[in-house]
Design a protein around this motif. Structure first.
Motif, PDB file in Angstrom:
ATOM      1  N   ILE A 158       0.837  -1.214   0.000  1.00  0.00           N
ATOM      2  CA  ILE A 158       0.000   0.000   0.000  1.00  0.00           C
ATOM      3  C   ILE A 158       0.863   1.252   0.000  1.00  0.00           C
ATOM      4  O   ILE A 158       0.330   2.365  -0.029  1.00  0.00           O
ATOM      5  N   ASP A 165     -11.824  -2.120  -4.772  1.00  0.00           N
ATOM      6  CA  ASP A 165     -11.109  -2.127  -6.044  1.00  0.00           C
ATOM      7  C   ASP A 165     -11.788  -3.114  -7.001  1.00  0.00           C
ATOM      8  O   ASP A 165     -12.537  -3.988  -6.556  1.00  0.00           O
ATOM      9  N   ALA A 210      -4.857  -1.671   3.521  1.00  0.00           N
ATOM     10  CA  ALA A 210      -4.995  -0.448   4.320  1.00  0.00           C
ATOM     11  C   ALA A 210      -6.041  -0.632   5.411  1.00  0.00           C
ATOM     12  O   ALA A 210      -5.908  -0.090   6.518  1.00  0.00           O
ATOM     13  N   TYR A 235     -12.829   4.399   3.776  1.00  0.00           N
ATOM     14  CA  TYR A 235     -11.772   5.007   2.976  1.00  0.00           C
ATOM     15  C   TYR A 235     -12.277   6.373   2.548  1.00  0.00           C
ATOM     16  O   TYR A 235     -13.491   6.565   2.342  1.00  0.00           O
ATOM     17  N   GLU A 236     -11.370   7.325   2.390  1.00  0.00           N
ATOM     18  CA  GLU A 236     -11.804   8.647   1.946  1.00  0.00           C
ATOM     19  C   GLU A 236     -10.664   9.356   1.232  1.00  0.00           C
ATOM     20  O   GLU A 236      -9.480   9.077   1.500  1.00  0.00           O
ATOM     21  N   GLY A 237     -11.026  10.236   0.315  1.00  0.00           N
ATOM     22  CA  GLY A 237     -10.038  11.079  -0.350  1.00  0.00           C
ATOM     23  C   GLY A 237      -9.741  12.301   0.495  1.00  0.00           C
ATOM     24  O   GLY A 237     -10.614  12.800   1.219  1.00  0.00           O
ATOM     25  N   ARG A 261      -3.320   8.436   7.726  1.00  0.00           N
ATOM     26  CA  ARG A 261      -2.959   9.038   6.442  1.00  0.00           C
ATOM     27  C   ARG A 261      -1.645   8.449   5.951  1.00  0.00           C
ATOM     28  O   ARG A 261      -0.679   8.320   6.700  1.00  0.00           O
ATOM     29  N   GLU A 262      -1.623   8.054   4.676  1.00  0.00           N
ATOM     30  CA  GLU A 262      -0.397   7.586   4.024  1.00  0.00           C
ATOM     31  C   GLU A 262       0.267   6.430   4.779  1.00  0.00           C
ATOM     32  O   GLU A 262       1.480   6.441   5.029  1.00  0.00           O
ATOM     33  N   GLY A 305      -2.871  12.465   0.018  1.00  0.00           N
ATOM     34  CA  GLY A 305      -2.618  11.075   0.335  1.00  0.00           C
ATOM     35  C   GLY A 305      -3.856  10.236   0.548  1.00  0.00           C
ATOM     36  O   GLY A 305      -4.986  10.728   0.493  1.00  0.00           O
ATOM     37  N   GLU A 306      -3.634   8.955   0.800  1.00  0.00           N
ATOM     38  CA  GLU A 306      -4.699   7.984   1.019  1.00  0.00           C
ATOM     39  C   GLU A 306      -5.118   8.023   2.493  1.00  0.00           C
ATOM     40  O   GLU A 306      -4.270   8.100   3.386  1.00  0.00           O
TER      41      GLU A 306
END
Length: 287
Positions: A26, A105, A129, A174-176, A200-201, A228-229
């Motif tokens: 990840i 995914d 993640a 999960y979020e942007g 984060r990340e 970041g993710e």
């Protein structure tokens, strides 16, 4: 380009034909498993979201493979070719850009159809993640619910969260980064000010984990559209004791099916109340 990473010799035992669902790092490329490298090195076809991302991973380990795009736009075209390759006895690998395939995914339909047609589907576990966030959050993990990405618009997001509000588990999203602050604000409004963690990340150079009440996280300037993710984990909240009206309603329903003692036991277990008190109330309701 980066110098390939030196590893122990790959296992050269021939792989059987089948669809291999392979987890990839990840963030940190060294989180790949040795078994995943064995499989990738012998793959006849690797389906991936972005050939550039997977190509970088393979190059780092000195592996060459035939890559084909398989994302939400290309999956319909790629799936028949993958199934045809399986019919020829080939080894097909499915990866995502990061983490375990199918977890928010593409890949569900390919796995389903390959299985339905009798081809072996072999999971090659590794980074995720979701699991990485749970392992570091310090929130209850005996039960959790992965809810994926919340809807992008606030009204739909609040409706989505309302459906989860009564579930007594740790919730994982999960979020942007660009929508993080708005999502946290809606979570405070709908779920209440629960204990929460924002990761984060994960596994990357700027990995950061924020902890606190949802209200504090929503107000944190460091979480206002970070890059970041993002993984958001929200605790189950506090238990609230059932009211007398709740107990009476549950007892009334149970008494239509059970004797007072049995009804009291059923409701006591469901609501966490005293069986003795419920039995007395059941007798009163019965009279």
């Amino acid at each position: 380009m980066a110098t390939p990473i030196v590893l122990p010799a790959l296992n050269e035992t021939p792989l059987a034909s089948g669809l291999y669902v392979v987890a990839t790092p990840i963030g940190n490329l060294r989180d790949i498993t040795l078994r995943a490298l064995d499989v990738l090195a012998q793959a006849d076809l690797v389906l991936c979201e972005d050939t550039r991302v997977t190509g970088k991973l393979l190059h780092a380990y000195g592996i060459s493979a035939k890559l084909e795009r398989h994302d939400e736009h290309a999956a319909e075209r790629a799936r028949p070719r993958a199934l045809a390759a399986l019919a020829e006895g080939k080894r097909v690998v499915l990866v995502s850009d990061a983490g375990t395939p199918l977890i928010s995914d593409p890949g569900y339909r390919l796995v389903r159809e390959a299985s339905a047609e009798g081809y072996a589907v072999i999971p090659i576990p590794g980074a995720s993640a979701l699991i990485a966030g749970l392992s570091a959050a310090g929130l209850p993990t005996d039960r959790f619910l992965f809810a994926g990405f919340p809807p992008p618009k606030s009204a739909a997001r609040r409706t989505f969260l309302e459906e989860l509000a009564g579930i007594r588990t740790t919730l994982v999203f999960y979020e942007g980064g660009s929508r993080l602050a708005d999502s946290l604000s809606d979570m405070v409004s709908v779920l209440g000010d629960r204990e929460a963690v924002v990761c984060r990340e994960l596994t990357k150079l700027y990995e950061t984990i924020y902890r606190g009440p949802l209200s504090a996280l929503a107000a944190d300037p460091g979480l206002d559209a970070p890059r970041g993710e993002i993984v958001i984990l929200v605790g189950p909240g506090r238990e609230t004791e059932a009211s007398a009206a709740d107990a009476d309603a549950a007892l009334a329903d149970a008494l239509t099916r059970l004797k007072p003692a049995e009804a009291a036991s059923e409701v006591a277990k469901a609501l966490g109340l005293s069986r003795r008190d419920l039995y007395r109330r059941a007798m009163e309701l019965k009279r």
